[in-house]
Each structure stands twice: as structure tokens, then as C-alpha cells.
Motif scaffolding. Sequence first.
Motif, PDB file in Angstrom:
ATOM      1  N   ASP A 284      10.924  -4.311  11.480  1.00  0.00           N
ATOM      2  CA  ASP A 284      10.282  -5.482  12.080  1.00  0.00           C
ATOM      3  C   ASP A 284      10.055  -6.568  11.036  1.00  0.00           C
TER       4      ASP A 284
ATOM      5  N   PHE B  60      13.512  -8.039  10.317  1.00  0.00           N
ATOM      6  CA  PHE B  60      14.124  -8.744  11.440  1.00  0.00           C
ATOM      7  C   PHE B  60      13.393 -10.041  11.780  1.00  0.00           C
ATOM      8  N   HIS B  61      12.061 -10.029  11.714  1.00  0.00           N
ATOM      9  CA  HIS B  61      11.283 -11.190  12.141  1.00  0.00           C
ATOM     10  C   HIS B  61      10.935 -12.153  11.012  1.00  0.00           C
ATOM     11  N   ASN B  62      10.980 -11.700   9.772  1.00  0.00           N
ATOM     12  CA  ASN B  62      10.588 -12.567   8.658  1.00  0.00           C
ATOM     13  C   ASN B  62      11.727 -12.853   7.679  1.00  0.00           C
TER      14      ASN B  62
ATOM     15  N   PRO C 171      15.468 -14.275   9.607  1.00  0.00           N
ATOM     16  CA  PRO C 171      15.487 -15.685  10.028  1.00  0.00           C
ATOM     17  C   PRO C 171      15.392 -16.674   8.878  1.00  0.00           C
TER      18      PRO C 171
ATOM     19  N   THR D 283       9.295 -16.997   3.680  1.00  0.00           N
ATOM     20  CA  THR D 283       8.807 -15.654   4.000  1.00  0.00           C
ATOM     21  C   THR D 283       7.426 -15.395   3.403  1.00  0.00           C
TER      22      THR D 283
END
Length: 373
Positions: free
Chosen positions: A35, A38-40, A43, A133
Motif C-alpha cells: 500500500d 502503490f499509493h505513495n 505515483p 513522498t
Amino acid sequence: MKARSILLTIATLFLLYCLLCFPQALLQKSIQSVDLWFHNVLPSLFPFLTATGILIRLGVAHKIGHFFQPIMKPLFGISGICAFPLILGMISGYPSGAKITVTLCQKNALSQKDAQRILSFCNNAGPLFVVGTVGTAFLNHPAMGYYILFCIFSGALLTGILFRFFYTNQKNDIIPKYHYTISPTTETTGKILADSVSDAMETVTQIGGFIILFGVIIESLHQTGIITYIAKLLSVILPLSIYDIEGILGGILEMTNGAALLSQSSSSIQIQLTCITAILSFGGLSILAQTLGILSPISVSSAKYIFSKCVNSILSAFICYFCYALFENKLIKAVFANSFASKTASYYYIFVFGILFLSLALLLLSINYFYQK
């Protein structure tokens, strides 16, 4: 059996033991690491790596590096071609500086000695990871990301200047007479885009794998109480909380997880930023493993590279801690991440100020060098 093989075997058996004893906790940590990536990380890094790949293939980044060539010899005592891995390493982040150094060395553009020197300060955390990030996603303050980035780059350049005095020119260290020429690309636009996307995805996926693996290792050390035990021992001699020390130990293994832990610390902002800057400058064993794998084709000392990253980490942390008072008011009043798009320009000066100051210093040193000649 070599000591390295023995240690790797013991570490692998320890991980398998923890997977069998604490399956639920390690599975949950693995999911959290996925997670996190994938999310931080994905992207923020993927678009930047793709854009950087396009610029490299078009020759734009090489022209920028060519512009900075005259300052490399007087300041760092290395050949001008070393500007390429330095500039692109700062733009792209780990492990781009090492990749470019290996490529130039294989093309006989660098001597082994120059490769060893430039590696001491060209491989650093990238701007979008630090600002996007760490600053925005973890700390919720983009300005803090710019400040950390300023400290990392300043520490790296200071390391390069410092290491100049540790390497003496030897008579048998002959630098090949090779000039890196920039020829117009013959690749089609579709080919450039496809290759850039493919390379960026491969790099980001590899980073994700290391984040998951070392995230599980960190959780294994937590479940067995090893990190907590070491943190308690170190808290006796270090002016840090046990939680901060645990975050630093986690960052030594994998910097993303360590930075995430430290961003949740209850310590002062100054301590948080200093600790995060230290682990990002070092890179963690995860990045170190990637870099050493990349450096395997050339004959450079792994021990010297690791030592240089330790020095880089210490210098960056000192800069972060002692320069904090200069930026304290702006950092504390920094906006949250949800207003990043509209207010970033007001904080961008923190990073720009540092770059302009360093550029001016480099320019003056370069002018002084040519004047003396």
C-alpha cells in the motif's frame, strides 16, 4: 563458505522462521508495504522517472551536464565528464547516479579512480521522492521536503569536496582521452516513450520489491523484539527516544519505511527532519543492495562507497540540525499537503535559495581556477 554467504544464509533462515512463527503480522506488514509503495512511491516516482528517461534519450540532460563540466576539476578534482552522473543523479535519484557512472566507465569515459570519486556523492535521493513522498505524503508539509532536499544535496557536495583530499593522484591513474559527444537521437517518438515508460516501470517495480522485502524484515525484527532491545540499549547513550531510534534502525534497513515511521514521531520537528535527512542520505541497505548490484561490472571498492555514504549521511544530518533555525518559522507555518498545488511556489524558495547559493559558490571557484591558470 564465505562469511557473506554464511550471513545471507542465517538472515534467510531467520526470515523463514519469522514467516512461520508470525504469519499474520508479517502478512499485514507486507500488505502495508504494498500500500505504501502503490499509493505513495509509485505515483510520485513513476512520472518523474519517465520524464527523466525522455530527457536523457533526447540529449537534453546531457547538455545540462555539459554546461557544468568546467567546475568539476577545480572543485572536486575529477574530470569534467563526471558532471553527467552528478546532475542526472540529483535529478533522478537512487540509483541513477550509480547507473550512469557504470555506463561512462564501460565506455572508457571515466577512469576507475574517477568513478570511485564521483560515486562518493552522485548517488542521492531524488527531488520528487523527497518532496512528493516524504515531504507531502509523510510529513504533510511540502516545504519540509524542500528543506530536506537542500540538506541532502549540500551534504553530498560537501562530501565530494571533502573526499577530494582523501584521493591523491597517482602516476598510473591515466584518464582516457575520451570526449562524450551528444548526437541527435534517431529513435522515433513512440520508441522513446515506450522505452522510457518500460525503464521507469522496471525501476519502480524493483524499488517496490525491496520496500516489501525490507518491510517484512523490519517487522520480523520488531516481532522478535530485536529492534526494541537494540533501541533501548542505544537510548542510554543517544539523546533520542526509543521510537526515534527504532525509526532510524528501520531506515538503515529501508529508507521509505524508516521515513514513514519517523514522520509519526512525537519528537520535535528539528529532530524528525534531522533523522529523516540522515537515513535518506544513507539510502538504507535496500538501496545499498541495488547500488552494489549495479556497480558489479566495474572495479570499484564497495567498502569505500559505503564509507562515503556514511560520511554523506553525517554531514547532511549536521547541516539539517544546525541550519534549522534559519528556516524554522517558515517550516512551522508551512501549508498542508492539500494546498500543495496552490502554495508550493511560496515555499519553493527554500530549495531555490540553496541551489542558487551553491551555484554561485561553484561559479566563483571555477572563475578563480581559470584565472589562476
